[in-house]
Design a protein around this motif. Sequence first.
Motif, short mmCIF file in Angstrom:
data_model
loop_
_atom_site.label_atom_id
_atom_site.label_comp_id
_atom_site.label_asym_id
_atom_site.label_seq_id
_atom_site.Cartn_x
_atom_site.Cartn_y
_atom_site.Cartn_z
N PRO A 28 40.88 27.32 28.62
CA PRO A 28 40.26 28.22 29.60
C PRO A 28 40.98 28.24 30.92
N ASN A 29 41.83 27.25 31.17
CA ASN A 29 42.58 27.20 32.43
C ASN A 29 43.92 27.93 32.36
N ASN A 30 44.27 28.43 31.18
CA ASN A 30 45.55 29.10 30.98
C ASN A 30 45.36 30.60 31.11
N VAL A 31 45.87 31.20 32.21
CA VAL A 31 45.71 32.62 32.46
C VAL A 31 46.95 33.36 31.98
N THR A 32 46.77 34.38 31.15
CA THR A 32 47.87 35.21 30.70
C THR A 32 47.65 36.63 31.21
N LEU A 33 48.70 37.46 31.12
CA LEU A 33 48.55 38.84 31.57
C LEU A 33 47.49 39.57 30.77
N GLY A 34 47.37 39.20 29.50
CA GLY A 34 46.38 39.85 28.66
C GLY A 34 44.95 39.50 29.02
N SER A 35 44.77 38.41 29.74
CA SER A 35 43.42 37.97 30.09
C SER A 35 43.15 38.02 31.59
N TYR A 36 44.15 38.38 32.38
CA TYR A 36 43.99 38.29 33.83
C TYR A 36 43.11 39.39 34.40
N PHE A 37 43.38 40.64 34.03
CA PHE A 37 42.71 41.77 34.66
C PHE A 37 41.31 41.96 34.08
N LYS A 38 40.33 41.42 34.80
CA LYS A 38 38.94 41.50 34.37
C LYS A 38 38.09 42.38 35.30
N THR A 39 38.51 42.51 36.54
CA THR A 39 37.75 43.28 37.52
C THR A 39 38.70 44.11 38.37
N GLN A 40 38.14 45.05 39.12
CA GLN A 40 38.98 45.83 40.02
C GLN A 40 39.62 44.94 41.07
N ASN A 41 38.93 43.89 41.48
CA ASN A 41 39.50 42.98 42.47
C ASN A 41 40.79 42.36 41.97
N ASP A 42 40.87 42.10 40.66
CA ASP A 42 42.11 41.55 40.10
C ASP A 42 43.26 42.54 40.28
N PHE A 43 42.97 43.82 40.07
CA PHE A 43 44.01 44.83 40.29
C PHE A 43 44.38 44.95 41.76
N ASP A 44 43.37 44.88 42.63
CA ASP A 44 43.63 44.97 44.06
C ASP A 44 44.54 43.84 44.53
N LEU A 45 44.30 42.63 44.02
CA LEU A 45 45.15 41.50 44.38
C LEU A 45 46.57 41.69 43.86
N ALA A 46 46.69 42.25 42.66
CA ALA A 46 48.01 42.49 42.10
C ALA A 46 48.77 43.55 42.89
#
Length: 518
Positions: A28-46
Amino acid sequence: MKKISCLILVILSLAEVSCKKFLSETNPNNVTLGSYFKTQNDFDLAVNGAYVQLRGLYNNRGAWVMGEMRSDNAHYDYKSSDQAVATLNRYAVADFLDDKYNNQTPAKWNAGFNAISAVNVIIDHIDDIKLTDASRNAILGQVKFIRALVYFDLVRFYGGVPIYKHAPLTREETYIPRASAQEVYDLVIADATDAAAKLDAPAFPQTGRATKGAALTLLGDVYVTLKKYDLAENALKQVTTMGYSLFPSYGDAFQLANKNGRESVFEIQFNTGLAVPQANTEASVYNFLPRMVNTTVVTGVNFNNVTTVGGFNTPTQDLISAYEAGDQRLDASIAIAEGSFNATDDFTATAVKSSVDYIPPAGKVGRPFPRKYLHAHAIGNQTNDDWPVYRYAEVLLLLAESLNQQGKSGAALPYLNAVRERAFGDASHNISTATQEGLQTIILKERRVELAFENKRWLDLVRTGNAIKVMNDFGVKQKAQYSYLQPGSYNVTQDRLLFPIPNAEILLNDKLTQNPGY
């Protein structure tokens, strides 16, 4: 000891029996590109991360070395005892002696492709979650603008470069050949057009993010570069309806209180007020000052820039002489550090003087420096200035040029004169009539003094076909003035209009080819 050994054996046995189970579960601590974008905030940070990459493209040392020191606007303080690799490589770019091993010119390439990579990840994953149409357009519009801006910069400095429309996932997708310059321009136009369609017009005060006005300005700049002046006129006229305006005084455009103001179309953001580690600074002015053990007299802050950053991007007399009498931009753009150089070519400042009609007093030396990025700050080598990419003044000058080049010289004059009226404080120096060729010369000179130290001059010389003659003539004057210049310096040929592809990139990617002459 025996008990410990037995315990270890038991643990190892349990681990061996259970390893398949453990390895089959997702950490659960391993973040991949396939699992990163979960919310609009994730896109805003990117998206924020993509903007950050632009800092290295537009205001790192390679950017002003390539954009200003390569031109007749700026030179450097020669220090014979400083034989550091970075120093000599900056000298080489200014003197047209750089080669494919130069360590100053790859920084722009690296920053550019870092930004492209950040953009492509966002584009590739934009449909990972459901976004509103407005949010999706805002995200895609911003990153398409960033990618267009980056590729436009790269193609002008390096020529055709590899085109990545998506993040490469394999070695074959990563190591690809250079596209043609025209193919790069086609992508820039497509991205900028899409960005303009998706982004909203600016709202004031602005946030620093890309807007429809920024995208259309970029598009107009591209079309002027490609000599598609009718298309440039169409794009740039739209920008004039969006509420932008010139500040009453030229210097106001660079004041910290006016960041992202009505004259700003797009600028690279810096904010020293953020908490560490988010804090970021713009400190180019310390590169532009003479080398000083103590910079307090000039900056108000005690900092030693002798061995670290100083002595570069020095305004030339050629540039200072280009300002007409009464042009307020000279004093706002260039100041004089008055003092003396010692035997090791380090400077001690005793005063800061205006560059207008400056004559050094007996026993003093006046060393010019770009002042438009010098404003109050608390820590040496850390300022809060943004870096201008597009100002509304440039929109007006690009529009004037696009009209004049279509034979509409009369229609071009109001846009040119709007810039000049601000520069002189009234209409006394307005241009009333000129031939098409004569007005083009006036517009290009106006760009030189209006946009000095904004990394535009070298690109203007190249796109207008003036670089070879202007820089060879300038080189004759430079070599007559400075005995340290090598005989082969300022031998400007067609091959020198582009910079070399970084040699490290060619070693990594055998499908890349080097630019002629390197």
